[in-house]
Motif scaffolding. Structure first.
Motif, PDB file in Angstrom:
ATOM      1  N   LYS A  15       2.803   0.338  -8.104  1.00  0.00           N
ATOM      2  CA  LYS A  15       3.821   0.630  -9.108  1.00  0.00           C
ATOM      3  C   LYS A  15       5.037  -0.280  -8.956  1.00  0.00           C
ATOM      4  N   GLU A  16       4.794  -1.569  -8.739  1.00  0.00           N
ATOM      5  CA  GLU A  16       5.908  -2.490  -8.502  1.00  0.00           C
ATOM      6  C   GLU A  16       6.855  -2.537  -9.684  1.00  0.00           C
ATOM      7  N   SER A  17       6.342  -2.301 -10.883  1.00  0.00           N
ATOM      8  CA  SER A  17       7.185  -2.349 -12.067  1.00  0.00           C
ATOM      9  C   SER A  17       8.244  -1.274 -12.045  1.00  0.00           C
ATOM     10  N   HIS A  18       8.029  -0.200 -11.243  1.00  0.00           N
ATOM     11  CA  HIS A  18       9.005   0.905 -11.180  1.00  0.00           C
ATOM     12  C   HIS A  18      10.011   0.719 -10.059  1.00  0.00           C
ATOM     13  N   LEU A  19       9.818  -0.268  -9.200  1.00  0.00           N
ATOM     14  CA  LEU A  19      10.674  -0.413  -8.026  1.00  0.00           C
ATOM     15  C   LEU A  19      11.922  -1.203  -8.341  1.00  0.00           C
ATOM     16  N   GLY A  24       0.781  -1.226   0.000  1.00  0.00           N
ATOM     17  CA  GLY A  24       0.000   0.000   0.000  1.00  0.00           C
ATOM     18  C   GLY A  24       0.812   1.275   0.000  1.00  0.00           C
ATOM     19  N   LEU A  25       2.131   1.173  -0.229  1.00  0.00           N
ATOM     20  CA  LEU A  25       3.001   2.341  -0.184  1.00  0.00           C
ATOM     21  C   LEU A  25       3.758   2.461  -1.499  1.00  0.00           C
ATOM     22  N   ASP A  26       3.614   3.588  -2.163  1.00  0.00           N
ATOM     23  CA  ASP A  26       4.313   3.873  -3.411  1.00  0.00           C
ATOM     24  C   ASP A  26       5.641   4.569  -3.079  1.00  0.00           C
ATOM     25  N   THR A  27       6.751   3.881  -3.322  1.00  0.00           N
ATOM     26  CA  THR A  27       8.078   4.433  -3.033  1.00  0.00           C
ATOM     27  C   THR A  27       8.878   4.702  -4.304  1.00  0.00           C
ATOM     28  N   SER A  28       8.195   4.805  -5.435  1.00  0.00           N
ATOM     29  CA  SER A  28       8.895   4.941  -6.711  1.00  0.00           C
ATOM     30  C   SER A  28       9.669   6.259  -6.831  1.00  0.00           C
ATOM     31  N   LEU A  29       9.307   7.278  -6.023  1.00  0.00           N
ATOM     32  CA  LEU A  29      10.015   8.557  -6.088  1.00  0.00           C
ATOM     33  C   LEU A  29      11.308   8.543  -5.276  1.00  0.00           C
ATOM     34  N   LEU A  30      11.516   7.538  -4.455  1.00  0.00           N
ATOM     35  CA  LEU A  30      12.708   7.476  -3.625  1.00  0.00           C
ATOM     36  C   LEU A  30      13.880   6.885  -4.404  1.00  0.00           C
ATOM     37  N   PRO A  31      15.083   7.414  -4.210  1.00  0.00           N
ATOM     38  CA  PRO A  31      16.240   6.863  -4.926  1.00  0.00           C
ATOM     39  C   PRO A  31      16.589   5.468  -4.421  1.00  0.00           C
ATOM     40  N   ARG A  32      17.255   4.702  -5.274  1.00  0.00           N
ATOM     41  CA  ARG A  32      17.715   3.372  -4.882  1.00  0.00           C
ATOM     42  C   ARG A  32      18.828   3.503  -3.845  1.00  0.00           C
ATOM     43  N   ARG A  33      18.829   2.636  -2.857  1.00  0.00           N
ATOM     44  CA  ARG A  33      19.806   2.690  -1.772  1.00  0.00           C
ATOM     45  C   ARG A  33      20.792   1.532  -1.878  1.00  0.00           C
ATOM     46  N   ALA A  34      22.037   1.813  -1.543  1.00  0.00           N
ATOM     47  CA  ALA A  34      23.076   0.777  -1.549  1.00  0.00           C
ATOM     48  C   ALA A  34      23.042   0.048  -0.214  1.00  0.00           C
ATOM     49  N   MET A  35      22.014  -0.773  -0.028  1.00  0.00           N
ATOM     50  CA  MET A  35      21.826  -1.515   1.216  1.00  0.00           C
ATOM     51  C   MET A  35      21.488  -2.958   0.912  1.00  0.00           C
ATOM     52  N   ALA A  36      21.823  -3.817   1.868  1.00  0.00           N
ATOM     53  CA  ALA A  36      21.530  -5.240   1.706  1.00  0.00           C
ATOM     54  C   ALA A  36      20.030  -5.483   1.824  1.00  0.00           C
ATOM     55  N   THR A  86     -10.177   4.179   3.416  1.00  0.00           N
ATOM     56  CA  THR A  86      -8.921   3.501   3.102  1.00  0.00           C
ATOM     57  C   THR A  86      -8.179   4.295   2.025  1.00  0.00           C
ATOM     58  N   VAL A  87      -6.862   4.314   2.140  1.00  0.00           N
ATOM     59  CA  VAL A  87      -6.054   5.127   1.234  1.00  0.00           C
ATOM     60  C   VAL A  87      -4.786   4.361   0.860  1.00  0.00           C
ATOM     61  N   ARG A  88      -4.188   4.787  -0.242  1.00  0.00           N
ATOM     62  CA  ARG A  88      -2.826   4.395  -0.581  1.00  0.00           C
ATOM     63  C   ARG A  88      -1.928   5.593  -0.289  1.00  0.00           C
ATOM     64  N   LEU A  89      -0.653   5.336  -0.054  1.00  0.00           N
ATOM     65  CA  LEU A  89       0.272   6.391   0.330  1.00  0.00           C
ATOM     66  C   LEU A  89       1.395   6.515  -0.693  1.00  0.00           C
ATOM     67  N   GLU A  90       1.805   7.750  -0.957  1.00  0.00           N
ATOM     68  CA  GLU A  90       2.963   8.006  -1.799  1.00  0.00           C
ATOM     69  C   GLU A  90       4.030   8.696  -0.955  1.00  0.00           C
ATOM     70  N   ALA A  91       5.236   8.102  -0.947  1.00  0.00           N
ATOM     71  CA  ALA A  91       6.368   8.697  -0.233  1.00  0.00           C
ATOM     72  C   ALA A  91       7.119   9.595  -1.201  1.00  0.00           C
TER      73      ALA A  91
END
Length: 371
Positions: A367-371, A256-268, A332-337
């Motif tokens: 938007k899983e295709s963008h993650l 339920g959380l759209d994180t496509s605007l967040l940059p990719r992180r160099a984390m395990a 009920t809502v969806r969230l965009e970060a």
């Protein structure tokens, strides 16, 4: 002048107030010690001034051991929150005080002291107050006098402990701009203590964030604001929304959380927590959303929207009131970060939060295709 603080430790009984402080201050810098009450800021300032001593560690200026010097031998100017002016002395005498009590061999002549005081009063724009007593001055005027007294001895280091804390908001804003101008004109190395983020970020060349006796992060205001180094710094700077996520290939994933605007992180890969400011979270009505609106309140310009998600995750969003129509309790809502910081591990939520963060067949990722 370079100040080097090395693994400084200070205890009061069983309580360790400073827990290994390492810091270098360069000549002419304006440094802010920023943190909540009890983080050790004022204790560190007092040790630099010679008003307190550490249990372990080192303090050197230009390679010389300052811990071997008494306070009066360190040539520091100290400005307190409540001014500490002598009420029975006129403004000019208060400013002159530090010069008049110097050892005889170092004390300027009476004529030179008068000239120095006149110079400072004009420089600080308070020459017209020379013959007044502190009780006849406003808070802002008293703070200028206190600064003049500190500058009179031409200090190697100027120390300010919550210098504007006793003043109202508008006077604080005016005085901190003025203090920056004074610093730039004098070039005096300055360290000041504050718990006010806006004050620290506006004034300082570098900000030192302290928490529980440790330095959590050192850097420029923009760097710290955009890239907090620890969960403590993130929370202190207003990233009060914490949502459990799962890291996959550097992307944060949660139902339920759209994180496509967040940059990719160099984390395990693994469980993590996404920290956001309420203004960086955008809810949108969605019958299949996994977050539910619990309450809505208005500040006039903004709507504060309480939210509850999987595994008891609670969040708050702030959105412009005129653009947030259609949001009501129970919806009920969806969230965009729109922005946020990610730290490995689950920081505060109980239960199987990693499982709650992970997607499932009946909880698709937006938007899983963008993650």
């Amino acid at each position: 002048m370079t100040m080097t603080i090395s693994h400084l430790i200070r205890r009061f009984g069983p309580v360790e107030v400073l827990r290994g402080i390492d810091l270098e201050v360069r000549k002419g810098e304006l440094i802010a010690l920023l943190g909540p009450s009890g983080s050790g800021k004022t204790t560190l300032l007092k040790i630099i001034a010679g008003l307190d001593w550490p249990d372990a560690g080192g303090l050197a200026v230009n390679g010389q051991d300052w811990l071997a010097r008494k306070a009066q031998e360190r040539r520091t100017g100290f400005v307190f929150q409540h001014y500490a002016l002598f009420p029975h002395m006129k403004v000019a005498d208060n400013v002159a005080f530090g010069l008049t009590v110097l050892p005889r061999a170092q004390r300027p002549s009476a004529a030179k002291i008068r000239a120095r005081v006149e110079e400072l009063l004009h420089f600080l724009q308070i020459a017209q107050l020379a013959d007044r007593y502190p009780g006849e001055l406003s808070g802002g005027q008293r703070q200028r006098v206190a600064l003049g007294r500190a500058l009179a001895i031409d200090p190697e280091i100027l120390l300010l402990d919550e210098p504007f804390g006793a003043l109202d908001a508008q006077v604080r804003r005016d005085l901190r701009r003025w203090l920056r101008e004074v610093h730039d004109a004098t070039g005096t190395t300055t360290i000041f203590v504050t718990h006010d983020q806006e004050e620290a970020f506006e004034l300082a060349d570098r900000v030192v964030i302290m928490g529980a006796g440790r330095i959590e992060q050192i850097g420029h205001a923009d760097e710290i604001y955009d890239h907090p180094a620890t969960p403590f710094v993130a929370r202190f700077l207003g990233l009060t929304v914490e949502i459990p996520v799962a890291l996959r290939a550097g992307r944060a994933i949660a139902a339920g959380l759209d994180t496509s605007l967040l940059p990719r992180r160099a984390m395990a890969d693994g469980p993590a927590t996404l920290f956001l400011r309420p203004a960086d979270l955008r809810p949108a009505p969605d019958p299949e959303g996994t977050f539910r609106v619990t309450d809505v309140s208005s500040t006039g310009a903004l709507l504060r929207i309480g939210l509850e998600g999987p595994a008891g995750c609670r969040a708050e969003a702030e959105v412009p009131r005129r653009t947030a129509s259609g949001l009501a309790p129970g919806q009920t809502v969806r969230l965009e970060a729109q922005a946020g910081q990610i730290f490995p591990g689950q920081t505060h939520l109980g239960g199987d939060t990693a499982a709650a963060a992970a997607p499932s067949a009946d909880r698709p990722i937006l938007k899983e295709s963008h993650l």
